[in-house]
Design a protein around this motif. Structure first.
Motif, mmCIF file in Angstrom:
data_model
loop_
_atom_site.group_PDB
_atom_site.id
_atom_site.type_symbol
_atom_site.label_atom_id
_atom_site.label_comp_id
_atom_site.label_asym_id
_atom_site.label_seq_id
_atom_site.Cartn_x
_atom_site.Cartn_y
_atom_site.Cartn_z
ATOM 1 N N ASP A 1 0.947 -1.125 0.038
ATOM 2 C CA ASP A 1 -0.097 -0.031 0.108
ATOM 3 C C ASP A 1 0.827 1.187 -0.050
ATOM 4 O O ASP A 1 0.315 2.358 -0.192
ATOM 5 C CB ASP A 1 -0.975 0.060 1.139
ATOM 6 C CG ASP A 1 -1.750 -1.166 1.301
ATOM 7 O OD1 ASP A 1 -2.646 -1.377 0.291
ATOM 8 O OD2 ASP A 1 -1.821 -1.826 2.076
ATOM 9 N N GLN B 1 -4.642 9.538 -2.681
ATOM 10 C CA GLN B 1 -4.313 9.112 -3.993
ATOM 11 C C GLN B 1 -3.249 10.263 -4.532
ATOM 12 O O GLN B 1 -3.136 11.507 -3.982
ATOM 13 C CB GLN B 1 -5.392 9.202 -4.720
ATOM 14 C CG GLN B 1 -6.540 8.143 -4.664
ATOM 15 C CD GLN B 1 -5.711 6.839 -4.671
ATOM 16 O OE1 GLN B 1 -5.240 6.271 -5.790
ATOM 17 N NE2 GLN B 1 -5.967 5.871 -3.626
ATOM 18 N N ASP C 1 0.616 6.501 1.844
ATOM 19 C CA ASP C 1 -0.214 5.373 1.789
ATOM 20 C C ASP C 1 -1.352 5.412 1.028
ATOM 21 O O ASP C 1 -2.361 6.211 0.935
ATOM 22 C CB ASP C 1 -0.605 5.244 3.254
ATOM 23 C CG ASP C 1 -1.243 3.809 3.516
ATOM 24 O OD1 ASP C 1 -1.931 3.421 2.594
ATOM 25 O OD2 ASP C 1 -1.119 3.472 4.979
ATOM 26 N N GLU C 2 -1.428 4.366 0.016
ATOM 27 C CA GLU C 2 -2.401 4.356 -1.079
ATOM 28 C C GLU C 2 -3.577 4.197 -0.591
ATOM 29 O O GLU C 2 -4.804 4.762 -1.242
ATOM 30 C CB GLU C 2 -2.051 3.253 -1.995
ATOM 31 C CG GLU C 2 -2.846 3.091 -3.550
ATOM 32 C CD GLU C 2 -2.203 4.100 -4.387
ATOM 33 O OE1 GLU C 2 -1.362 4.872 -4.156
ATOM 34 O OE2 GLU C 2 -2.728 3.848 -5.662
ATOM 35 N N ARG C 3 -4.036 3.589 0.699
ATOM 36 C CA ARG C 3 -5.367 3.632 1.224
ATOM 37 C C ARG C 3 -5.835 4.695 1.916
ATOM 38 O O ARG C 3 -7.055 4.953 2.158
ATOM 39 C CB ARG C 3 -5.051 2.359 2.471
ATOM 40 C CG ARG C 3 -4.756 0.982 2.070
ATOM 41 C CD ARG C 3 -4.353 0.134 3.271
ATOM 42 N NE ARG C 3 -3.223 0.637 4.069
ATOM 43 C CZ ARG C 3 -2.579 0.117 4.998
ATOM 44 N NH1 ARG C 3 -3.143 -0.848 5.418
ATOM 45 N NH2 ARG C 3 -1.780 0.524 5.701
ATOM 46 N N LYS C 4 -5.042 5.814 1.908
ATOM 47 C CA LYS C 4 -5.539 6.849 2.571
ATOM 48 C C LYS C 4 -5.583 8.120 1.840
ATOM 49 O O LYS C 4 -6.361 9.163 2.025
ATOM 50 C CB LYS C 4 -4.667 7.144 3.944
ATOM 51 C CG LYS C 4 -4.624 6.136 5.008
ATOM 52 C CD LYS C 4 -3.689 6.345 6.272
ATOM 53 C CE LYS C 4 -3.794 5.397 7.267
ATOM 54 N NZ LYS C 4 -2.998 5.640 8.155
ATOM 55 N N GLY D 1 -2.299 10.475 5.303
ATOM 56 C CA GLY D 1 -1.807 9.462 4.266
ATOM 57 C C GLY D 1 -0.458 9.540 3.767
ATOM 58 O O GLY D 1 -0.020 8.795 3.084
#
Length: 801
Positions: A92, A144, A139-142, A121
């Motif tokens: 991620d 873009q 962090d790609e989950r939080k 993120g």
């Protein structure tokens, strides 16, 4: 700071109908448009209002982002587009290499770094002021990437994927600008001297007053381009420093130029006093000449590291059903095949699928000999295909290549300032204040005793003692040495490592993977009832199913796979080959499985043995050992000759470690050492006041690599070791170690020489100028030469191209 009639954010003059206020520190400030209002509000509401007190000049006018640009930013979230400039750290976490547009001063760096880091993120953000290259991790989950780019755009800057061509364009623009300023100053100086020389050569009253006045006015006109254009960089830099309430290197020069010019204008208009137009044009020309030569020399100093950035070509020959087609490297995908012709640079990391030839890795690892490459072998992007065409399957592109990882390490190392550089900056900053006070006192003294010479003496004091050489002495030497080490295949991951490397007293080495290849090989065969060929083939069939490190010694292409494999922890394994059950492993283990008595030749053999037998017959045994690196003995001898104390500390059995240490003349050796034992060993050395260099490659070496005063990870080692090491030996050549030590000591010597020269020059020049023994043009020549000298001295650290 802008006035009330100017935009608070960009400094543009406000129109009468502008009504876009922002609240800054409890007061209302005007802005010129909705764009600047939005940007200022974003900065203030993010808690970054200190930017407005730190910046050197107003920001560019902010315009609302058009829909087309927003749509383009969203495209950067596409994984295929990110392949060329985004690194996948793990599932991620991503890291992007970006170039920022709109950076004008250090405050812009401060603002962008903090603004990006505040985004939820975002894990880290750092920007190189020299190259404007940014590295952002998130962090790609939080969050873009497009959101990060929009956030940067929201405070008035633009971020683009890093493009080396764009950076080169910026350098060329800077070089042309410097060259044109120099050309204007040189032309003006020559024309002014045409009027000044006859005045100096003639006797008093020999030139009629009207002609003398005309020549002075002509000199004024010819000096104007120098003062108003050529010397502008000195004013801009000085103003920037003054707004930050500090005294910079260019402040004395700017004061000297303006004081001499204004005083000359006053004398020309009033008819009283001396005129120094020739001196003004001459010392601006000499200073710009020195700066231009220094800028070119500094670029040469960093050329070795920049060459790495330029290694990857922009295009590749992609192989598809119709043949080959020319595509951009960025558009390639993992699994596709490309054709690399003879003489071309390999654009990606990959595996050779067809063809055989030789590849030069000299620019990447410092290895001068070409490396043979055949089908199935890996190749690295940035290396040069020397012989036949190769079909290569793409495995990594862009930020995921090995070359990109090296460049990231270089960025990290060059972003750090060593202790000596920080100290020199502090000293030179304070020296400027002392210099300004000294110049003022010198003017006051000479004005009281000899007013005619007061101004030129003050200008000479200001110009000759500028501590540019002091500020340049350390960074330019470190940059040059880092580039040279990169050419040798030794990558500096942390800048202070080079400084510490010159001070080490002890070298602590791991064995497997460091002194040895870490790849066991068969030394000899001990025969029993079967031939070596038959025994080797059966052993290869059995060991093909094993993950044990020793199993790699039996690798034999084409050997049949054994059936019904069973593993016996601590003993070996069994399997069926051609209908017969065999056992392979430790001799004692095999002996328990076989009804035949262990042969005496095996029982009495020394070293690491792998035996092979069926349930009824002994086939034979192999002596297996790790092999010493070819250059290990020479490297150890060179370290001994350098007066260093050596330690071999390994997790291998004690007998093997002691035997190797005896053979290599290493005086201190410890076997069966756990990571904790290694850590305790190095702690003991450090408590004795020793400065220790640790060299290792494995996961178990990571703690001790981190604990050492300076550490070096082998290039073939694991990522954990690379992360813990201060340096990485990319080509695994131990012979580079003595060279690195010698270069570190030479770098320390050059830094000391540079600092000594800079200090002696300033201490000697200042009294001479105060006493009136130096003219302004000689002062400017002295200052330019002093800066150039330290840069040229540092260039001695360059390696051969």
């Amino acid at each position: 700071m802008t006035s009330r009639t100017d935009c608070f954010h960009c400094g543009e003059t406000l129109s009468s109908d502008a009504s876009f206020p922002v609240t800054y520190r409890h007061t209302e400030q005007p802005t010129c448009c909705a764009g600047c209002q939005a940007v200022a509000n974003t900065i203030i509401q993010s808690g970054l209002d200190s930017y407005y007190t730190q910046r050197d000049k107003p920001a560019d006018r902010a315009k609302p982002l058009p829909d087309e640009l927003l749509a383009q930013l969203n495209l950067f979230d596409d994984a295929s587009l990110q392949a060329s400039f985004v690194l996948n750290i793990d599932t991620d976490v991503r890291e992007a290499a970006l170039i920022l547009e709109g950076i004008s001063c250090a405050a812009c760096i401060w603002l962008n770094e903090r603004h990006i880091r505040q985004l939820p993120g975002v894990l880290s953000a750092s920007i190189n002021y020299s190259t404007h290259r940014a590295r952002v991790r998130w962090d790609e989950r939080k969050i873009q990437l497009s959101t990060i780019l929009q956030a940067i755009a929201a405070i008035g800057y633009r971020a683009q994927p890093y493009d080396q061509a764009r950076q080169e364009e910026g350098w060329q623009k800077q070089r042309k600008s410097a060259l044109f300023r120099l050309w204007v100053a040189g032309l003006s100086m020559m024309q002014v001297m045409m009027f000044s020389v006859p005045i100096y050569m003639s006797k008093a009253g020999e030139i009629a007053p009207q002609w003398l006045s005309l020549m002075h006015w002509a000199s004024l006109v010819l000096t104007l381009p120098v003062v108003l254009y050529s010397a502008t960089p000195f004013y801009v830099s000085s103003w920037r420093d003054l707004k930050r309430r500090r005294t910079g290197m260019d402040l004395p020069v700017a004061i000297g130029v303006l004081a001499a010019f204004i005083a000359s204008c006053y004398s020309l208009i009033t008819g009283h006093g001396e005129i120094y137009f020739d001196s003004v044009s001459m010392f601006v020309f000499l200073l710009l000449t020195g700066r231009y030569l220094e800028m070119s020399a500094r670029r040469k100093a960093g050329a070795a590291t920049e060459r790495l950035v330029k290694l990857i070509p922009a295009f590749a020959h992609k192989i598809d059903a119709q043949g080959t087609v020319e595509v951009t490297v960025n558009s390639l995908k993992t699994g596709e095949q490309i054709l690399v012709k003879s003489g071309e640079t390999i654009p990606v990391d990959g595996i050779v699928r067809q063809g055989s030839g030789e590849v030069s890795e000299a620019l990447l690892t410092g290895e001068s000999l070409a490396i043979p490459k055949t089908a199935g072998m890996p190749v690295t992007g940035g290396t040069l295909n020397l012989a036949a065409p190769l079909h290569i399957e793409v495995s990594h592109i862009g930020e995921n290549t090995r070359l990109a990882a090296i460049i990231r390490l270089l960025d990290q190392a060059l972003a750090q300032k060593p202790r000596l550089a920080l100290l020199a900056e502090q000293v030179s900053g304070r020296f400027i204040s002392v210099l300004l006070i000294t110049a003022a006192l010198a003017w006051l003294y000479w004005h009281m005793h000899d007013p005619i010479h007061a101004l030129p003496i003050m200008v000479a004091v200001l110009v000759i003692s500028c501590p540019c050489a002091l500020a340049l002495a350390t960074p330019v030497a470190l940059t040059t040495a880092t580039g040279h080490l990169a050419q040798l295949g030794l990558m500096i991951a942390r800048s202070p490592a080079l400084e510490t490397l010159a001070q080490i007293t002890d070298v602590m080495l791991d064995k497997t993977g460091t002194l040895t290849h870490g790849e066991p090989r068969i030394q000899h065969f001990i025969a029993s009832l079967a031939t070596e060929e038959k025994t080797r083939t059966i052993a290869a069939s059995l060991e093909a199913a094993s993950a044990h490190p020793l199993a790699r010694a039996f690798s034999l292409p084409g050997a049949p796979l054994a059936q019904d494999i069973q593993t016996y922890p601590g003993g070996g394994l069994s399997g069926v080959v051609d209908g017969v059950l065999y056992y392979i492993g430790h001799p004692e283990f095999v002996n328990r499985q076989c009804t035949m008595r262990m042969p005496d030749t095996v029982r009495h053999a020394e070293g690491s043995l792998i035996a092979l037998a069926s349930t009824s017959e002994w086939l034979g045994a192999f002596s297996v050992a790790d092999t010493l690196r070819a250059d290990a003995a020479d490297a150890i001898a060179a370290l001994h000759a350098a007066g260093l104390r050596l330690h071999l500390v390994s997790g291998d059995n004690n007998a093997t470690v002691q035997a190797l240490a005896l053979n290599m003349h290493i005086e201190n050796a410890v076997g069966r050492a756990t990571p904790g034992d290694k850590l305790a060993y190095i702690n003991t050395l450090q408590q004795q006041g020793r400065r220790v260099l640790m060299i290792g490659d494995g996961v178990n070496d990571a703690p001790v690599l981190a604990q050492a005063d300076v550490s070096m990870a082998m290039g073939a080692g694991v990522d954990v070791a690379h992360a813990a090491g201060d340096m990485i030996l990319l080509n695994n050549q131990l012979k580079r170690l003595p060279q690195a030590l010698a270069l570190a000591k030479k770098t320390r010597a050059v830094i000391r020489q540079n600092l000594a020269w800079a200090i002696i020059y300033n201490l000697a020049a200042l009294p001479l100028a105060v006493c009136g023994l130096v003219t302004p043009w000689i002062a400017s020549l002295g200052m330019a030469c002093s800066s150039l000298l330290v840069v040229v001295n540092a260039l001695r650290l360059r390696g051969k191209n």
